[in-house]
Design a protein around this motif. Structure first.
Motif, PDB file in Angstrom:
ATOM      1  N   PHE A 140       0.665  -1.208  -0.169  1.00 47.21           N
ATOM      2  CA  PHE A 140      -0.106  -0.157   0.044  1.00 47.21           C
ATOM      3  C   PHE A 140       0.886   1.205   0.007  1.00 47.21           C
ATOM      4  CE2 PHE A 140      -2.416   3.410   2.441  1.00 47.21           C
ATOM      5  CZ  PHE A 140      -3.587   3.541   1.504  1.00 47.21           C
ATOM      6  N   ILE A 141       2.020   1.335   0.768  1.00 43.59           N
ATOM      7  CA  ILE A 141       2.918   2.352   0.812  1.00 43.59           C
ATOM      8  C   ILE A 141       3.472   2.580  -0.439  1.00 43.59           C
ATOM      9  CG2 ILE A 141       4.849   3.262   1.876  1.00 43.59           C
ATOM     10  CD1 ILE A 141       3.176   3.345   3.751  1.00 43.59           C
ATOM     11  N   GLY A 142       3.710   1.626  -1.229  1.00 44.19           N
ATOM     12  CA  GLY A 142       4.392   1.620  -2.622  1.00 44.19           C
ATOM     13  C   GLY A 142       3.485   2.302  -3.494  1.00 44.19           C
ATOM     14  N   ARG A 143       2.124   2.069  -3.460  1.00 43.82           N
ATOM     15  CA  ARG A 143       1.103   2.482  -4.214  1.00 43.82           C
ATOM     16  C   ARG A 143       0.862   4.027  -3.915  1.00 43.82           C
ATOM     17  NH1 ARG A 143      -5.256   1.331  -3.225  1.00 43.82           N
ATOM     18  NH2 ARG A 143      -5.952   2.679  -4.665  1.00 43.82           N
ATOM     19  N   LEU A 144       1.062   4.469  -2.785  1.00 43.15           N
ATOM     20  CA  LEU A 144       0.984   5.734  -2.401  1.00 43.15           C
ATOM     21  C   LEU A 144       2.043   6.409  -3.112  1.00 43.15           C
ATOM     22  CD1 LEU A 144      -0.469   5.946   1.400  1.00 43.15           C
ATOM     23  CD2 LEU A 144      -1.611   6.305  -0.674  1.00 43.15           C
ATOM     24  N   GLU A 145       3.204   5.952  -2.815  1.00 43.74           N
ATOM     25  CA  GLU A 145       4.591   6.639  -3.120  1.00 43.74           C
ATOM     26  C   GLU A 145       4.647   6.742  -4.773  1.00 43.74           C
ATOM     27  OE1 GLU A 145       7.436   4.235  -1.289  1.00 43.74           O
ATOM     28  OE2 GLU A 145       7.593   5.620   0.560  1.00 43.74           O
ATOM     29  N   ALA A 146       3.899   5.862  -5.497  1.00 48.92           N
ATOM     30  CA  ALA A 146       3.657   5.955  -6.872  1.00 48.92           C
ATOM     31  C   ALA A 146       2.625   7.133  -7.293  1.00 48.92           C
ATOM     32  CB  ALA A 146       3.350   4.741  -7.728  1.00 48.92           C
ATOM     33  N   MET A 147       1.628   7.224  -6.418  1.00 48.12           N
ATOM     34  CA  MET A 147       0.930   8.415  -6.677  1.00 48.12           C
ATOM     35  C   MET A 147       1.413   9.677  -6.208  1.00 48.12           C
ATOM     36  SD  MET A 147      -2.764   7.040  -5.207  1.00 48.12           S
ATOM     37  CE  MET A 147      -3.567   5.798  -5.913  1.00 48.12           C
ATOM     38  N   SER A 148       2.581   9.619  -5.697  1.00 42.31           N
ATOM     39  CA  SER A 148       3.042  11.137  -5.035  1.00 42.31           C
ATOM     40  C   SER A 148       3.543  11.832  -6.403  1.00 42.31           C
ATOM     41  CB  SER A 148       3.993  10.699  -3.905  1.00 42.31           C
ATOM     42  OG  SER A 148       5.202  10.150  -4.299  1.00 42.31           O
ATOM     43  N   ALA A 149       3.742  11.085  -7.514  1.00 44.46           N
ATOM     44  CA  ALA A 149       4.286  11.927  -8.698  1.00 44.46           C
ATOM     45  C   ALA A 149       3.340  12.855  -9.256  1.00 44.46           C
ATOM     46  CB  ALA A 149       4.729  10.749  -9.763  1.00 44.46           C
ATOM     47  N   THR A 150       2.205  12.804  -8.874  1.00 41.65           N
ATOM     48  CA  THR A 150       1.142  13.887  -9.247  1.00 41.65           C
ATOM     49  C   THR A 150       0.518  14.508  -8.136  1.00 41.65           C
ATOM     50  OG1 THR A 150      -0.673  11.936  -9.624  1.00 41.65           O
ATOM     51  CG2 THR A 150       0.804  12.683 -11.398  1.00 41.65           C
ATOM     52  N   LYS A 151       0.566  14.139  -6.890  1.00 50.68           N
ATOM     53  CA  LYS A 151      -0.313  14.568  -5.855  1.00 50.68           C
ATOM     54  C   LYS A 151       0.675  14.792  -4.516  1.00 50.68           C
ATOM     55  CE  LYS A 151      -3.527  11.135  -6.989  1.00 50.68           C
ATOM     56  NZ  LYS A 151      -4.798  11.986  -7.642  1.00 50.68           N
ATOM     57  N   SER A 152       0.407  15.506  -3.610  1.00 54.11           N
ATOM     58  CA  SER A 152       1.202  15.770  -2.450  1.00 54.11           C
ATOM     59  C   SER A 152       1.008  14.575  -1.607  1.00 54.11           C
ATOM     60  CB  SER A 152       0.916  17.026  -1.529  1.00 54.11           C
ATOM     61  OG  SER A 152       0.905  18.364  -2.422  1.00 54.11           O
ATOM     62  N   LEU A 153       1.956  13.972  -0.873  1.00 50.72           N
ATOM     63  CA  LEU A 153       1.681  12.926  -0.028  1.00 50.72           C
ATOM     64  C   LEU A 153       2.298  13.186   1.488  1.00 50.72           C
ATOM     65  CD1 LEU A 153       1.093   9.887   0.734  1.00 50.72           C
ATOM     66  CD2 LEU A 153       3.078   9.306  -0.473  1.00 50.72           C
ATOM     67  N   TYR A 154       1.429  13.023   2.474  1.00 47.73           N
ATOM     68  CA  TYR A 154       2.066  13.230   3.796  1.00 47.73           C
ATOM     69  C   TYR A 154       1.731  11.797   4.385  1.00 47.73           C
ATOM     70  CZ  TYR A 154       1.952  17.892   2.485  1.00 47.73           C
ATOM     71  OH  TYR A 154       2.114  19.307   1.751  1.00 47.73           O
ATOM     72  N   ILE A 155       2.725  11.215   5.098  1.00 44.95           N
ATOM     73  CA  ILE A 155       2.569  10.158   5.774  1.00 44.95           C
ATOM     74  C   ILE A 155       3.016  10.536   7.219  1.00 44.95           C
ATOM     75  CG2 ILE A 155       3.263   7.675   6.127  1.00 44.95           C
ATOM     76  CD1 ILE A 155       3.797   7.231   3.351  1.00 44.95           C
ATOM     77  N   VAL A 156       1.995  10.468   8.130  1.00 41.83           N
ATOM     78  CA  VAL A 156       2.121  10.834   9.486  1.00 41.83           C
ATOM     79  C   VAL A 156       2.397   9.584  10.493  1.00 41.83           C
ATOM     80  CG1 VAL A 156       1.026  11.830  11.572  1.00 41.83           C
ATOM     81  CG2 VAL A 156       0.393  12.771   9.155  1.00 41.83           C
ATOM     82  N   ARG A 157       3.413   9.322  11.068  1.00 44.11           N
ATOM     83  CA  ARG A 157       3.949   8.081  11.899  1.00 44.11           C
ATOM     84  C   ARG A 157       4.166   8.389  13.142  1.00 44.11           C
ATOM     85  NH1 ARG A 157       6.935   6.952   6.488  1.00 44.11           N
ATOM     86  NH2 ARG A 157       5.972   5.197   5.671  1.00 44.11           N
ATOM     87  N   SER A 158       3.857   9.343  13.760  1.00 44.42           N
ATOM     88  CA  SER A 158       3.908   9.599  15.530  1.00 44.42           C
ATOM     89  C   SER A 158       2.813  10.437  15.814  1.00 44.42           C
ATOM     90  CB  SER A 158       5.320   9.979  15.651  1.00 44.42           C
ATOM     91  OG  SER A 158       5.492  11.321  15.260  1.00 44.42           O
ATOM     92  N   VAL A 159       2.646  10.384  17.147  1.00 44.09           N
ATOM     93  CA  VAL A 159       1.651  11.340  17.629  1.00 44.09           C
ATOM     94  C   VAL A 159       2.265  12.804  17.668  1.00 44.09           C
ATOM     95  CG1 VAL A 159       0.544  12.038  19.868  1.00 44.09           C
ATOM     96  CG2 VAL A 159       0.814   9.541  19.271  1.00 44.09           C
ATOM     97  N   SER A 160       3.505  12.931  17.690  1.00 41.47           N
ATOM     98  CA  SER A 160       4.151  14.278  17.554  1.00 41.47           C
ATOM     99  C   SER A 160       3.898  14.802  16.179  1.00 41.47           C
ATOM    100  CB  SER A 160       5.553  14.222  17.698  1.00 41.47           C
ATOM    101  OG  SER A 160       6.188  15.550  17.779  1.00 41.47           O
ATOM    102  N   GLU A 161       4.136  14.222  15.078  1.00 40.38           N
ATOM    103  CA  GLU A 161       3.691  14.496  13.762  1.00 40.38           C
ATOM    104  C   GLU A 161       2.280  14.885  13.613  1.00 40.38           C
ATOM    105  OE1 GLU A 161       5.082  11.905  10.608  1.00 40.38           O
ATOM    106  OE2 GLU A 161       7.100  11.659  11.780  1.00 40.38           O
TER     107      GLU A 161
END
Length: 171
Positions: A140-161
């Motif tokens: 799934f992450i790979g699929r999102l990263e492929a989409m990031s060529a045409t979209k802004s992608l943010y992956i939030v991985r911590s409570v602080s983020e």
């Protein structure tokens, strides 16, 4: 940033983040649970959901918080110009679901459909969390990263983020 899809595991803070994002940007927020479920907690008719969902997707700007039916999720990913994937550790999501249940005994949780049982929703969230690794994975992450060529992608991985996302992203 006009069409924003916010998604992730149950209990990951999507609704709280989406509300803050809507407040900071003025973009209309559509919490998917309020579109998928009737006030008594029953699912809305699929055709009614599809129409509402399509109307939102075709509007000029939106924030949609949640997952919903798989077909609609994929449509959102395609239509969005910004993807926000909240990918907190599983233990954190389990804790947030439990905390939402405890708080829900006194106050309706953020983004929770009116009249819907917090206990029933919590049990469904625990069940969904057990199944999540089959979907929210490296593929799934790979699929999102492929989409990031045409979209802004943010992956939030911590409570602080999560807590600082709007402040750091909206300028």
């Amino acid at each position: 940033m006009n069409k924003i899809a916010v998604f992730g595991k149950p209990g990951s803070g999507k609704s709280t983040l989406s509300k803050a994002l809507a407040s900071a940007t003025g973009i209309p927020l559509h919490q998917l649970d309020s579109i998928v479920y009737k006030q008594n907690g029953e699912l809305v008719d699929a055709s009614a959901f599809d129409k509402t969902h399509q109307d939102i997707l075709s509007s000029e700007s939106w924030i949609i918080d949640g997952f919903g039916p798989m077909g609609s999720f994929n449509q959102r990913l395609e239509a969005a110009d910004t993807l926000v994937y909240v990918d907190l550790p599983y233990i954190t999501s389990y804790w947030f679901v439990t905390k939402r249940l405890l708080k829900g005994l006194y106050v309706k949780p953020e983004g929770w459909p009116d009249g819907s049982s917090v206990m029933k929703g919590t049990l469904e969230s625990y069940k969904a969390l057990r199944l999540c690794p089959k979907f929210w994975n490296d593929d799934f992450i790979g699929r999102l990263e492929a989409m990031s060529a045409t979209k802004s992608l943010y992956i939030v991985r911590s409570v602080s983020e999560l807590n600082n996302f709007v402040q750091r992203t909206i300028k």
